[in-house]
Design a protein around this motif. Structure first.
Motif, PDB file in Angstrom:
ATOM      1  N   ASP A 175      36.398  48.632  39.992  1.00 52.33           N
ATOM      2  CA  ASP A 175      36.175  48.057  38.674  1.00 52.33           C
ATOM      3  C   ASP A 175      37.516  47.649  38.072  1.00 52.33           C
ATOM      4  O   ASP A 175      38.250  48.477  37.532  1.00 52.33           O
ATOM      5  CB  ASP A 175      35.475  49.077  37.772  1.00 52.33           C
ATOM      6  CG  ASP A 175      35.043  48.486  36.435  1.00 52.33           C
ATOM      7  OD1 ASP A 175      35.509  47.378  36.097  1.00 52.33           O
ATOM      8  OD2 ASP A 175      34.238  49.135  35.729  1.00 52.33           O
ATOM      9  N   ALA A 204      47.941  59.644  39.003  1.00 48.77           N
ATOM     10  CA  ALA A 204      47.148  60.105  40.140  1.00 48.77           C
ATOM     11  C   ALA A 204      48.115  60.523  41.251  1.00 48.77           C
ATOM     12  O   ALA A 204      48.881  59.701  41.748  1.00 48.77           O
ATOM     13  CB  ALA A 204      46.216  59.004  40.634  1.00 48.77           C
ATOM     14  N   LEU A 213      38.878  48.514  34.413  1.00 47.83           N
ATOM     15  CA  LEU A 213      39.370  49.834  34.028  1.00 47.83           C
ATOM     16  C   LEU A 213      40.880  49.929  34.242  1.00 47.83           C
ATOM     17  O   LEU A 213      41.454  49.184  35.038  1.00 47.83           O
ATOM     18  CB  LEU A 213      38.688  50.912  34.881  1.00 47.83           C
ATOM     19  CG  LEU A 213      37.180  51.094  34.709  1.00 47.83           C
ATOM     20  CD1 LEU A 213      36.666  52.102  35.739  1.00 47.83           C
ATOM     21  CD2 LEU A 213      36.849  51.568  33.298  1.00 47.83           C
ATOM     22  N   PRO A 214      41.550  50.874  33.558  1.00 50.30           N
ATOM     23  CA  PRO A 214      42.952  51.147  33.874  1.00 50.30           C
ATOM     24  C   PRO A 214      43.078  51.579  35.332  1.00 50.30           C
ATOM     25  O   PRO A 214      42.133  52.092  35.927  1.00 50.30           O
ATOM     26  CB  PRO A 214      43.316  52.287  32.912  1.00 50.30           C
ATOM     27  CG  PRO A 214      42.317  52.205  31.808  1.00 50.30           C
ATOM     28  CD  PRO A 214      41.053  51.686  32.422  1.00 50.30           C
ATOM     29  N   SER A 215      44.250  51.383  35.889  1.00 52.49           N
ATOM     30  CA  SER A 215      44.449  51.590  37.321  1.00 52.49           C
ATOM     31  C   SER A 215      44.002  52.967  37.798  1.00 52.49           C
ATOM     32  O   SER A 215      43.278  53.099  38.786  1.00 52.49           O
ATOM     33  CB  SER A 215      45.922  51.360  37.674  1.00 52.49           C
ATOM     34  OG  SER A 215      46.130  51.557  39.050  1.00 52.49           O
ATOM     35  N   HIS A 216      44.448  54.038  37.110  1.00 55.37           N
ATOM     36  CA  HIS A 216      44.104  55.377  37.580  1.00 55.37           C
ATOM     37  C   HIS A 216      42.604  55.640  37.469  1.00 55.37           C
ATOM     38  O   HIS A 216      42.032  56.396  38.260  1.00 55.37           O
ATOM     39  CB  HIS A 216      44.895  56.448  36.829  1.00 55.37           C
ATOM     40  CG  HIS A 216      44.521  56.585  35.384  1.00 55.37           C
ATOM     41  ND1 HIS A 216      44.914  55.682  34.419  1.00 55.37           N
ATOM     42  CD2 HIS A 216      43.770  57.522  34.741  1.00 55.37           C
ATOM     43  CE1 HIS A 216      44.443  56.055  33.251  1.00 55.37           C
ATOM     44  NE2 HIS A 216      43.739  57.164  33.410  1.00 55.37           N
ATOM     45  N   GLU A 217      41.933  54.976  36.496  1.00 50.77           N
ATOM     46  CA  GLU A 217      40.488  55.124  36.369  1.00 50.77           C
ATOM     47  C   GLU A 217      39.757  54.362  37.474  1.00 50.77           C
ATOM     48  O   GLU A 217      38.660  54.760  37.879  1.00 50.77           O
ATOM     49  CB  GLU A 217      40.033  54.630  34.998  1.00 50.77           C
ATOM     50  CG  GLU A 217      40.490  55.499  33.832  1.00 50.77           C
ATOM     51  CD  GLU A 217      39.853  56.887  33.864  1.00 50.77           C
ATOM     52  OE1 GLU A 217      38.762  57.031  34.470  1.00 50.77           O
ATOM     53  OE2 GLU A 217      40.435  57.823  33.285  1.00 50.77           O
ATOM     54  N   ARG A 218      40.336  53.270  37.954  1.00 50.78           N
ATOM     55  CA  ARG A 218      39.738  52.547  39.077  1.00 50.78           C
ATOM     56  C   ARG A 218      39.650  53.454  40.305  1.00 50.78           C
ATOM     57  O   ARG A 218      38.626  53.501  40.986  1.00 50.78           O
ATOM     58  CB  ARG A 218      40.574  51.319  39.436  1.00 50.78           C
ATOM     59  CG  ARG A 218      40.606  50.238  38.386  1.00 50.78           C
ATOM     60  CD  ARG A 218      41.527  49.117  38.822  1.00 50.78           C
ATOM     61  NE  ARG A 218      42.097  48.430  37.679  1.00 50.78           N
ATOM     62  CZ  ARG A 218      43.105  47.576  37.734  1.00 50.78           C
ATOM     63  NH1 ARG A 218      43.664  47.303  38.913  1.00 50.78           N
ATOM     64  NH2 ARG A 218      43.562  46.985  36.648  1.00 50.78           N
ATOM     65  N   ALA A 278      48.125  53.277  39.755  1.00 53.92           N
ATOM     66  CA  ALA A 278      47.423  54.523  39.423  1.00 53.92           C
ATOM     67  C   ALA A 278      48.393  55.614  38.988  1.00 53.92           C
ATOM     68  O   ALA A 278      48.421  56.714  39.553  1.00 53.92           O
ATOM     69  CB  ALA A 278      46.580  54.992  40.608  1.00 53.92           C
ATOM     70  N   LYS A 319      39.717  56.747  40.351  1.00 54.17           N
ATOM     71  CA  LYS A 319      38.791  57.845  40.070  1.00 54.17           C
ATOM     72  C   LYS A 319      37.341  57.412  40.248  1.00 54.17           C
ATOM     73  O   LYS A 319      36.539  58.107  40.892  1.00 54.17           O
ATOM     74  CB  LYS A 319      39.027  58.353  38.645  1.00 54.17           C
ATOM     75  CG  LYS A 319      38.204  59.556  38.244  1.00 54.17           C
ATOM     76  CD  LYS A 319      38.573  60.003  36.835  1.00 54.17           C
ATOM     77  CE  LYS A 319      37.742  61.199  36.387  1.00 54.17           C
ATOM     78  NZ  LYS A 319      38.118  61.628  35.009  1.00 54.17           N
ATOM     79  N   LYS A 320      36.997  56.234  39.698  1.00 56.98           N
ATOM     80  CA  LYS A 320      35.617  55.760  39.793  1.00 56.98           C
ATOM     81  C   LYS A 320      35.257  55.408  41.226  1.00 56.98           C
ATOM     82  O   LYS A 320      34.129  55.654  41.680  1.00 56.98           O
ATOM     83  CB  LYS A 320      35.417  54.544  38.892  1.00 56.98           C
ATOM     84  CG  LYS A 320      33.971  54.041  38.880  1.00 56.98           C
ATOM     85  CD  LYS A 320      33.763  52.918  37.890  1.00 56.98           C
ATOM     86  CE  LYS A 320      32.318  52.438  37.903  1.00 56.98           C
ATOM     87  NZ  LYS A 320      32.092  51.340  36.923  1.00 56.98           N
TER      88      LYS A 320
END
Length: 341
Positions: A262, A234, A265-270, A231, A272-273
């Motif tokens: 998920d 983050a 998704l890219p790591s930082h988006e995982r 991430a 976040k989601k």
């Protein structure tokens, strides 16, 4: 593979001690058998066609750690004096892992080394026999191994603690590691019994920061961290939010958490989601609490949350049932395990 493997003793350790004390390193006259050529870029500095992404010059006004700066500036001469070509298959991993995925974006690094050569050396120390242990530069070593070429390395003799400090200082100079990778590093070092003072030297963090990092690693399951990934980008806040979300009685279990991540998704988006889903789950569960379950004409009532089950007895309920339930919980659990094996 590999050339004359000469190990310079104490040179590197003295550089570290000078960096820790904040003094300017003494300049040592080059030996007659040492050929000085155009130096490669020391850690954290710019160079053309670099094989790692160094930290850019600070534009935020934040001052660099003085120890890191002294360490970086004194590195150039030490590199010239200890440079060797080493077969990467003779290099073992260090005890402390500072990256979640050492192979992340490795293709770009391999392309750079293939086209321009390895511009930034790794740091190794000799261990048993003809083996070496990496202090830092794991991605460069892996890239060279996959390319089938020797890795350009500084080979030094340093103590376990000096190796740890060097690994931390090089990471601080490059600013490549994410918050959670640094937190994992702190947890590993703490578990190994190193003092807080050593951790502060290696990572330039204070006692409060180290404590918070250890708390995140303690309260967020390692499997969940691995599923989210490094991430990058983050910082501390989202990881602490995740830690807080997982500390309540209504927090989902690990299996459910893993399903919420998920991986597409890219790591930082995982990350976040996942936080968004946890907030939505908490709002839903708090807005519509599960109805109480009554047993035995209301003699007993069950209060259920995702992480707890409470049995409440009416004042006229037989207390013997509670004792019976307590005595048979282990048997009930074992039966459940057998049925779900």
């Amino acid at each position: 593979m590999g050339t004359n493997l000469m190990v310079r003793k104490n040179v590197f350790s003295s550089t570290l001690r000078e960096a820790m004390s904040g003094s300017k390193p003494e300049q040592e006259e080059p030996r007659a058998d040492e050929t000085l050529s155009e130096p490669p870029a020391p850690p954290g500095t710019s160079a053309s066609h670099q094989d790692e992404n160094p930290a850019p010059a600070s534009t935020s006004g934040k001052r660099s750690n003085p120890n890191v700066e002294i360490f970086r500036k004194s590195f150039q001469e030490q590199m010239l004096r200890t440079m060797q070509d080493v077969d990467p298959d003779r290099v073992d991993s260090s005890r402390f892992q500072d990256r979640l995925d050492v192979a992340e974006e490795l293709d770009g690094l391999k392309d750079s080394i293939r086209e321009n050569g390895q511009q930034v050396p790794v740091l190794l120390r000799r261990v048993a026999g003809d083996r070496f242990e990496v202090v830092y530069g794991r991605r460069r070593i892996l890239a060279c191994r996959q390319l089938g070429i020797d890795v350009r390395a500084m080979v030094v003799e340093i103590s376990d603690e000096d190796a740890l400090i060097a690994q931390g200082l090089e990471n601080a100079a490059r600013l490549e590691n994410s918050y959670i990778e640094k937190a994992l590093f702190v947890a590993q070092v703490t578990d190994a019994g190193y003092s807080l003072a050593t951790i502060q030297k290696a990572l330039d963090i204070d006692k409060t920061q180290a404590s918070k990092m250890r708390g995140v690693i303690r309260d967020v399951p390692r499997e969940v961290i691995a599923a989210i990934g490094a991430a990058h980008g983050a910082g501390r806040r989202p990881w602490e939010e995740l830690r807080n979300a997982l500390s309540g009685d209504d927090a989902p279990g690990q299996a459910r958490l893993l399903k919420m991540i998920d991986e597409g998704l890219p790591s930082h988006e995982r990350l976040k989601k996942l936080l968004v889903l946890l907030r939505q789950t908490r709002r839903t569960e708090h807005a519509a609490p599960a109805p109480d379950v009554k047993i035995g004409n209301g003699d007993f009532k069950l209060d259920r949350t995702p992480r707890s089950l409470t049995v409440k007895a009416h004042r006229n309920a037989p207390e013997a049932f509670l004792q019976h339930l307590e005595e048979n919980l282990e048997r009930i659990y074992q039966e459940w395990q057998n049925d779900n094996a």
